[in-house]
Write a protein that holds these residues in place. Structure first.
Motif, PDB file in Angstrom:
ATOM      1  N   LEU A   1     -10.966 -42.262  26.018  1.00  0.00           N
ATOM      2  CA  LEU A   1     -11.192 -40.846  26.335  1.00  0.00           C
ATOM      3  C   LEU A   1     -11.183 -40.575  27.843  1.00  0.00           C
ATOM      4  CD1 LEU A   1     -13.928 -39.798  23.750  1.00  0.00           C
ATOM      5  CD2 LEU A   1     -11.546 -39.122  23.804  1.00  0.00           C
ATOM      6  N   ILE A   2     -11.552 -41.562  28.642  1.00  0.00           N
ATOM      7  CA  ILE A   2     -11.593 -41.365  30.102  1.00  0.00           C
ATOM      8  C   ILE A   2     -10.199 -41.092  30.663  1.00  0.00           C
ATOM      9  CG2 ILE A   2     -12.133 -42.472  32.324  1.00  0.00           C
ATOM     10  CD1 ILE A   2     -14.479 -43.852  30.894  1.00  0.00           C
ATOM     11  N   PRO A   3      -9.165 -41.907  30.399  1.00  0.00           N
ATOM     12  CA  PRO A   3      -7.827 -41.591  30.920  1.00  0.00           C
ATOM     13  C   PRO A   3      -7.276 -40.280  30.354  1.00  0.00           C
ATOM     14  CG  PRO A   3      -7.851 -43.839  30.000  1.00  0.00           C
ATOM     15  CD  PRO A   3      -9.184 -43.219  29.738  1.00  0.00           C
ATOM     16  N   VAL A   4      -7.562 -39.987  29.086  1.00  0.00           N
ATOM     17  CA  VAL A   4      -7.098 -38.737  28.493  1.00  0.00           C
ATOM     18  C   VAL A   4      -7.766 -37.561  29.213  1.00  0.00           C
ATOM     19  CG1 VAL A   4      -7.146 -37.316  26.383  1.00  0.00           C
ATOM     20  CG2 VAL A   4      -6.545 -39.746  26.248  1.00  0.00           C
ATOM     21  N   GLY A   5      -9.044 -37.651  29.486  1.00  0.00           N
ATOM     22  CA  GLY A   5      -9.773 -36.598  30.205  1.00  0.00           C
ATOM     23  C   GLY A   5      -9.218 -36.392  31.607  1.00  0.00           C
ATOM     24  N   ILE A   6      -8.890 -37.493  32.287  1.00  0.00           N
ATOM     25  CA  ILE A   6      -8.319 -37.402  33.641  1.00  0.00           C
ATOM     26  C   ILE A   6      -6.950 -36.736  33.583  1.00  0.00           C
ATOM     27  CG2 ILE A   6      -7.394 -38.778  35.563  1.00  0.00           C
ATOM     28  CD1 ILE A   6      -9.698 -40.765  35.054  1.00  0.00           C
ATOM     29  N   ILE A   7      -6.142 -37.122  32.611  1.00  0.00           N
ATOM     30  CA  ILE A   7      -4.810 -36.525  32.475  1.00  0.00           C
ATOM     31  C   ILE A   7      -4.920 -35.034  32.182  1.00  0.00           C
ATOM     32  CG2 ILE A   7      -2.729 -36.490  31.023  1.00  0.00           C
ATOM     33  CD1 ILE A   7      -3.018 -39.565  30.808  1.00  0.00           C
ATOM     34  N   ILE A   8      -5.811 -34.665  31.285  1.00  0.00           N
ATOM     35  CA  ILE A   8      -6.003 -33.243  30.963  1.00  0.00           C
ATOM     36  C   ILE A   8      -6.481 -32.483  32.197  1.00  0.00           C
ATOM     37  CG2 ILE A   8      -7.420 -31.621  29.621  1.00  0.00           C
ATOM     38  CD1 ILE A   8      -7.229 -33.621  27.287  1.00  0.00           C
ATOM     39  N   ALA A   9      -7.408 -33.054  32.952  1.00  0.00           N
ATOM     40  CA  ALA A   9      -7.917 -32.401  34.174  1.00  0.00           C
ATOM     41  C   ALA A   9      -6.787 -32.212  35.185  1.00  0.00           C
ATOM     42  CB  ALA A   9      -9.052 -33.221  34.773  1.00  0.00           C
ATOM     43  N   LEU A  10      -5.930 -33.250  35.356  1.00  0.00           N
ATOM     44  CA  LEU A  10      -4.795 -33.139  36.282  1.00  0.00           C
ATOM     45  C   LEU A  10      -3.821 -32.054  35.826  1.00  0.00           C
ATOM     46  CD1 LEU A  10      -4.045 -36.867  37.185  1.00  0.00           C
ATOM     47  CD2 LEU A  10      -4.914 -35.080  38.690  1.00  0.00           C
ATOM     48  N   ILE A  11      -3.567 -31.969  34.526  1.00  0.00           N
ATOM     49  CA  ILE A  11      -2.662 -30.943  34.000  1.00  0.00           C
ATOM     50  C   ILE A  11      -3.240 -29.552  34.271  1.00  0.00           C
ATOM     51  CG2 ILE A  11      -1.732 -29.948  31.865  1.00  0.00           C
ATOM     52  CD1 ILE A  11      -1.350 -32.863  30.862  1.00  0.00           C
ATOM     53  N   VAL A  12      -4.532 -29.390  34.066  1.00  0.00           N
ATOM     54  CA  VAL A  12      -5.174 -28.089  34.315  1.00  0.00           C
ATOM     55  C   VAL A  12      -5.101 -27.739  35.804  1.00  0.00           C
ATOM     56  CG1 VAL A  12      -7.410 -26.893  34.326  1.00  0.00           C
ATOM     57  CG2 VAL A  12      -6.684 -28.161  32.290  1.00  0.00           C
ATOM     58  N   ILE A  13      -5.356 -28.700  36.670  1.00  0.00           N
ATOM     59  CA  ILE A  13      -5.312 -28.448  38.121  1.00  0.00           C
ATOM     60  C   ILE A  13      -3.895 -28.065  38.550  1.00  0.00           C
ATOM     61  CG2 ILE A  13      -5.483 -29.577  40.395  1.00  0.00           C
ATOM     62  CD1 ILE A  13      -7.907 -31.141  39.229  1.00  0.00           C
ATOM     63  N   VAL A  14      -2.899 -28.821  38.093  1.00  0.00           N
ATOM     64  CA  VAL A  14      -1.509 -28.510  38.436  1.00  0.00           C
ATOM     65  C   VAL A  14      -1.121 -27.153  37.858  1.00  0.00           C
ATOM     66  CG1 VAL A  14       0.899 -29.193  38.039  1.00  0.00           C
ATOM     67  CG2 VAL A  14      -0.779 -30.898  38.748  1.00  0.00           C
ATOM     68  N   GLY A  15      -1.569 -26.860  36.641  1.00  0.00           N
ATOM     69  CA  GLY A  15      -1.279 -25.559  36.029  1.00  0.00           C
ATOM     70  C   GLY A  15      -1.827 -24.410  36.869  1.00  0.00           C
ATOM     71  N   PHE A  16      -3.076 -24.515  37.318  1.00  0.00           N
ATOM     72  CA  PHE A  16      -3.654 -23.476  38.176  1.00  0.00           C
ATOM     73  C   PHE A  16      -2.914 -23.378  39.508  1.00  0.00           C
ATOM     74  CE2 PHE A  16      -7.558 -23.697  35.484  1.00  0.00           C
ATOM     75  CZ  PHE A  16      -7.624 -22.343  35.185  1.00  0.00           C
ATOM     76  N   TRP A  17      -2.468 -24.530  40.029  1.00  0.00           N
ATOM     77  CA  TRP A  17      -1.738 -24.540  41.299  1.00  0.00           C
ATOM     78  C   TRP A  17      -0.403 -23.801  41.149  1.00  0.00           C
ATOM     79  CZ3 TRP A  17       2.422 -28.138  42.822  1.00  0.00           C
ATOM     80  CH2 TRP A  17       2.731 -28.037  44.184  1.00  0.00           C
TER      81      TRP A  17
END
Length: 195
Positions: A5-21
């Motif tokens: 779950l940790i790598p999946v959470g990091i990937i999801i967080a990165l996708i959300v950050i890039v999406g907002f960017w």
């Protein structure tokens, strides 16, 4: 807690950050595009003011002088052509900008010939209404210059934003480069004044 779950959470967080960017990039491009549109509206308003004043000037000249019909006709025709050229600031092309500038240049040229021809009519030059209109035209020409300068500044900010990398990657063809106002052909030559 499960380790996967940790790598999946990091990937999801990165996708959300890039999406907002990316959304921020698109929103800023939209803001700059709107600023260009606003400044174009100011340019059109300044030209419209000049066209309105030209009608008053022509009528004043007609009423005050037995004037050359060819000069008056040229001014009226140039004004009519200039008002028929319209541009959508969101989709402006260099060709449309050149056509608009040519039409406005024809108005300026005809108006200059009219004002030079007026010099032969002392009673017209002394006419208070004519003098006020001439002052208004000079003021309007300054407003046109200011509006065009502000439009070019707005286009510079817009183009700088949408053409830089990585913004251009995310904006694709949605926000194309916009053309600048340029001087009319021959403007670099000094004006020859003869007495």
């Amino acid at each position: 807690m499960k380790r996967w779950l940790i790598p999946v959470g990091i990937i999801i967080a990165l996708i959300v950050i890039v999406g907002f960017w990316v959304v921020g990039i698109k929103n800023t491009a939209l803001k700059h595009n709107q600023a260009v549109g606003k400044e174009w509206g100011n340019v059109e308003t300044a030209y419209q003011r000049r066209n309105d004043l030209i009608g008053n000037l022509v009528n004043t000249v007609k009423g005050a002088a037995d004037f050359e019909k060819g000069t008056l006709t040229a001014v009226v025709e140039a004004r009519a052509k200039a008002t028929s050229v319209t541009i959508d600031p969101a989709n402006v092309t260099p060709e449309q900008m050149a056509q608009f500038q040519q039409a406005q240049s024809n108005v300026s040229s005809s108006l200059s010939r009219l004002l030079v021809s007026v010099e032969a009519y002392p009673q017209l030059r002394a006419n208070e209404s004519f003098m006020k209109l001439q002052d208004e035209l000079a003021s309007t020409e300054n407003q046109i210059l200011t509006s065009r300068t502000r439009f070019n500044e707005s286009v510079q900010v817009y183009n700088g934003y949408v053409l830089t990398i990585p913004n251009s990657w995310f904006l694709g063809g949605t926000y194309p480069e916009k053309p600048y106002f340029k001087s009319v052909e021959g403007a670099e030559k000094p004006v020859e004044v003869k007495f």
